[in-house]
Design an enzyme around this catalytic site. Sequence first.
Site, PDB file in Angstrom:
ATOM      1  N   GLY A 217       0.706  -1.068  -0.174  1.00  0.00           N
ATOM      2  CA  GLY A 217       0.181   0.070   0.122  1.00  0.00           C
ATOM      3  C   GLY A 217       0.859   1.412   0.028  1.00  0.00           C
ATOM      4  N   SER A 218       0.274   2.303   0.644  1.00  0.00           N
ATOM      5  CA  SER A 218       0.827   3.508   0.694  1.00  0.00           C
ATOM      6  C   SER A 218       2.463   3.801   1.493  1.00  0.00           C
ATOM      7  CB  SER A 218       0.175   4.612   1.027  1.00  0.00           C
ATOM      8  OG  SER A 218      -0.974   4.722   0.227  1.00  0.00           O
ATOM      9  N   THR A 219       2.545   2.530   2.217  1.00  0.00           N
ATOM     10  CA  THR A 219       4.068   2.591   2.727  1.00  0.00           C
ATOM     11  C   THR A 219       5.150   2.575   1.646  1.00  0.00           C
ATOM     12  OG1 THR A 219       4.230   0.217   2.941  1.00  0.00           O
ATOM     13  CG2 THR A 219       3.417   1.407   4.627  1.00  0.00           C
ATOM     14  N   LYS A 221       5.229   4.333  -1.042  1.00  0.00           N
ATOM     15  CA  LYS A 221       5.406   5.777  -1.416  1.00  0.00           C
ATOM     16  C   LYS A 221       6.598   6.258  -0.693  1.00  0.00           C
ATOM     17  CE  LYS A 221       0.442   6.898  -1.832  1.00  0.00           C
ATOM     18  NZ  LYS A 221      -0.686   7.461  -1.138  1.00  0.00           N
TER      19      LYS A 221
END
Length: 488
Positions: A217-219, A221
């Site tokens: 997921g957004s980790t 990023k």
Amino acid sequence: MNEPIRRLSAVVLLLFFTLMAAGSWVQFVKAKQLGDDPRNVRTLYKQFGSFRGPIIVDGQAIVSSVPIDDPFNYQRTYTDGPLYAAITGYYSIGPGRSGLEASENSLLDGSADALFWTRLGELVAGTQQQGASVELTINAAAQKAAFDALGNRRGAVVAINPRTGAILAMVSTPSYDPATLAVHSSADANRVYQSLLSDQTNPLINRAIGGDTYPPGSTFKLVVAAAALQAGYSPDTLIDAPQELSLPLTTATLKNYGGESCGPTGKITLLEALRISCNTAFAKLAMDLGWPAIESMAANFGWGSGLNIPLGVTPSRLPVSPNQPEVAQSAIGQFDVRATPLQMAMVAAAIANHGVLMKPYLVNKVRDPDLRVIEQTTPEKLSTPMSPDAAAALTVMMQAVVKNGTGTRAQIDGVSVAGKTGTAETGLHTPPHTWFVAFAPAENPTVAVAVLVENGGDIGSEATGGAVAAPIAKAVIEAVLANAAGGN
């Protein structure tokens, strides 16, 4: 000598050589195979009838061998078995060995080359062979904090000392009690093992390092942001952040969480994009940077590499030659990007350690039966994913996430925490996995942590990394800091 006697002599001689060959075959060629055969009761008595070394955490034995009045002589015992099961594994006459009981077996049972002189001394003295003690890097307080905070949810926590790579906590839930497999009845041990195998929650899998890897997921990023900073961007660089991003080569679009807008102008700074976890901004940024830059950065953080800590670690995976829409989806930790919780803890640790990634490890020291140190792990640099300046800039951005962004539930009074949330889609009808990665204190980090909670934990479809995983990371960080403050 007449003909019948000569023939009889030849037959007897042939039988004699056949018997010699068969004896040699059994005693030499097949010896190891027969010795390893689980049906060989004499081998079982030999293995379980000698003193197996303890596994130590903070000076206390969490696994030990206790004398017992039965043909096996010793009983393998596990203190707080479920708490440490993902690390220690089990030692059983049924299914065999797993975890450190398997990877450190030759040290624990005394057969390792490092214990040659010890064995020689025991032989001369006529004493029983004894195994070595294995001292771990685990912080008992952090381990318990992680286990208690996860509770009955499926997930994993990994905490690392970013300066050395020492693993301070490694928890996988649901867990099991290795003592139930250490019984001296193979029938009972196998019955328990089959029950654990058939359990749909998969308690035997160490989710922290193995089994199915997870979309981060957004980790993820953080990896894209690191690539951007290395390419010359700064936290204040303005990047495109549309409310809805049209993906090239397709009619599909990519939206932000809840369909929200990241700002009124369609542009925001890189810092702001990370603080509020703007999907469209990072998807567009990734396409602008190009996949090779992101792939290279991820590889430097450890993606695709097999590790032994000394437990075997499942390599994290990246998509192969993705097209632009797939790059956009990969930038937010979806599509074919997969990671272990250990991998995400390594990302946080490298940022915390001024851009230098240290090799993670679980075993600190090994001592012989006389308590002499025969092995000691020396911290080892694994790679340098980013420059100190880029790591410092990303640290500032991650602090904003916790101060007033998506990770506020990881705030600790008097401590600056740097973190990143993640909420990874898993399918149309299944709740998302929730993530949080962090390190603290941000100005002088001593712990980096990654938390994964599968399928939203007990919140379900409404779960986010900030709501579910961040408080768990907070509890682990607090335990490490409190332990350090206490002088332990």
